[in-house]
Design an enzyme around this catalytic site. Structure first.
Site, PDB file in Angstrom:
ATOM      1  N   GLY A  84      43.428  42.943  36.473  1.00  0.00           N
ATOM      2  CA  GLY A  84      42.242  43.411  37.187  1.00  0.00           C
ATOM      3  C   GLY A  84      41.198  42.425  37.429  1.00  0.00           C
ATOM      4  O   GLY A  84      40.984  41.398  36.442  1.00  0.00           O
ATOM      5  N   GLN A 116      32.889  39.047  38.818  1.00  0.00           N
ATOM      6  CA  GLN A 116      33.581  38.081  38.178  1.00  0.00           C
ATOM      7  C   GLN A 116      34.156  36.656  39.017  1.00  0.00           C
ATOM      8  O   GLN A 116      34.273  35.800  38.455  1.00  0.00           O
ATOM      9  CB  GLN A 116      35.056  38.641  37.635  1.00  0.00           C
ATOM     10  CG  GLN A 116      34.802  39.540  36.412  1.00  0.00           C
ATOM     11  CD  GLN A 116      36.021  40.190  36.107  1.00  0.00           C
ATOM     12  OE1 GLN A 116      36.791  41.032  36.730  1.00  0.00           O
ATOM     13  NE2 GLN A 116      36.647  39.618  34.825  1.00  0.00           N
ATOM     14  N   CYS A 144      39.594  40.389  28.699  1.00  0.00           N
ATOM     15  CA  CYS A 144      38.947  40.364  29.922  1.00  0.00           C
ATOM     16  C   CYS A 144      38.990  38.807  30.299  1.00  0.00           C
ATOM     17  O   CYS A 144      38.634  37.916  29.575  1.00  0.00           O
ATOM     18  CB  CYS A 144      37.597  40.773  29.918  1.00  0.00           C
ATOM     19  SG  CYS A 144      36.476  40.664  31.497  1.00  0.00           S
ATOM     20  N   LEU A 145      39.224  38.570  31.553  1.00  0.00           N
ATOM     21  CA  LEU A 145      39.351  37.063  32.105  1.00  0.00           C
ATOM     22  C   LEU A 145      37.804  36.586  31.620  1.00  0.00           C
ATOM     23  O   LEU A 145      37.777  35.470  31.943  1.00  0.00           O
ATOM     24  CB  LEU A 145      39.817  37.013  33.679  1.00  0.00           C
ATOM     25  CG  LEU A 145      41.052  37.608  33.898  1.00  0.00           C
ATOM     26  CD1 LEU A 145      41.220  37.727  35.404  1.00  0.00           C
ATOM     27  CD2 LEU A 145      41.961  36.758  32.975  1.00  0.00           C
ATOM     28  N   HIS A 203      37.751  49.687  32.984  1.00  0.00           N
ATOM     29  CA  HIS A 203      37.370  48.581  32.741  1.00  0.00           C
ATOM     30  C   HIS A 203      36.697  47.792  33.906  1.00  0.00           C
ATOM     31  O   HIS A 203      35.803  47.314  33.666  1.00  0.00           O
ATOM     32  CB  HIS A 203      38.511  47.645  31.989  1.00  0.00           C
ATOM     33  CG  HIS A 203      38.114  46.268  31.766  1.00  0.00           C
ATOM     34  ND1 HIS A 203      38.067  45.811  30.304  1.00  0.00           N
ATOM     35  CD2 HIS A 203      37.881  45.289  32.534  1.00  0.00           C
ATOM     36  CE1 HIS A 203      37.901  44.580  30.431  1.00  0.00           C
ATOM     37  NE2 HIS A 203      37.658  44.087  31.551  1.00  0.00           N
ATOM     38  N   GLU A 204      37.474  47.886  34.938  1.00  0.00           N
ATOM     39  CA  GLU A 204      36.911  47.020  36.024  1.00  0.00           C
ATOM     40  C   GLU A 204      35.787  47.637  36.857  1.00  0.00           C
ATOM     41  O   GLU A 204      34.834  47.166  37.145  1.00  0.00           O
ATOM     42  CB  GLU A 204      38.206  47.086  37.099  1.00  0.00           C
ATOM     43  CG  GLU A 204      39.240  46.368  36.631  1.00  0.00           C
ATOM     44  CD  GLU A 204      39.076  44.935  36.036  1.00  0.00           C
ATOM     45  OE1 GLU A 204      38.001  44.312  36.525  1.00  0.00           O
ATOM     46  OE2 GLU A 204      39.906  44.779  35.490  1.00  0.00           O
ATOM     47  N   HIS A 229      32.443  46.706  35.242  1.00  0.00           N
ATOM     48  CA  HIS A 229      31.849  45.443  35.573  1.00  0.00           C
ATOM     49  C   HIS A 229      31.006  45.693  36.772  1.00  0.00           C
ATOM     50  O   HIS A 229      29.853  44.824  36.732  1.00  0.00           O
ATOM     51  CB  HIS A 229      32.951  44.489  36.220  1.00  0.00           C
ATOM     52  CG  HIS A 229      33.744  43.638  35.127  1.00  0.00           C
ATOM     53  ND1 HIS A 229      33.253  42.733  34.557  1.00  0.00           N
ATOM     54  CD2 HIS A 229      35.151  43.753  34.728  1.00  0.00           C
ATOM     55  CE1 HIS A 229      34.135  42.406  33.451  1.00  0.00           C
ATOM     56  NE2 HIS A 229      35.160  42.787  33.516  1.00  0.00           N
TER      57      HIS A 229
HETATM   58 ZN    ZN Z   1      36.962  42.465  32.524  1.00  0.00          ZN
END
Ligand code: ZN
Length: 150
Positions: free
Chosen positions: A46, A51, A95-96, A137-138, A141
């Site tokens: 995701g 991000q 998480c990226l 999670h997304e 953000h």
């Molecule tokens: Zn993330």
């Protein structure tokens, strides 16, 4: 085009996002395509707009699997959570934007979401399991919340 991913410590990850202007369809399509390319190259499931440096209410999910049954690819534009389960489940998340850290996080078992899809069509759907976890999670953000603060 693969975009640079902003990481922990960058201010943009703490900001609340703005709704996407649905009239800018060409612009959104380009952004979404670039995000899918970026997500794939980073080997994630995701990616949310902040991000990659955009304060927009937009995230994508691509849970690819060799088993088609489990594969899930979707664009979420201007998502709103309409309902969620009382019960929660905990899963290991990464998480990226926070490389090398994995944490066990509690999430609602299912959520009901309203959003616009990649064709700018309004959808109202319920999600459970891994899809529900990744969506929550997304979604965080978009409100400047990282999983490590949960
Ligand atoms: Zn993330």
């Amino acid at each position: 085009m693969i975009l640079p991913i902003y990481t922990y410590g960058d201010e943009i990850l703490k900001k609340q996002c703005y709704d996407v202007d649905l009239n800018n369809k060409d612009e959104i399509n380009i952004l979404v395509n670039n995000m899918f390319e970026t997500l794939k190259s980073a080997d994630g499931v995701g990616l949310a707009a902040p991000q990659i440096g955009k304060s927009l209410n937009l995230f994508i999910i691509d849970i690819s699997s060799e088993y088609d049954f489990f594969s899930f690819k979707e664009v979420f534009i201007n998502p709103k959570i309409l309902d969620k389960s009382q019960e929660k489940e905990s899963n290991i998340e990464g998480c990226l934007s926070v490389p090398d850290i994995k944490e066990k996080i509690d999430r609602h078992s299912w959520i009901k979401l309203e959003y616009y899809d990649s064709n700018f069509v309004k959808q109202i759907k319920e999600f459970k399991g891994l899809q529900s976890v990744v969506i929550q999670h997304e979604f965080d953000h978009l409100y400047g919340v990282l999983f490590i603060s949960r």
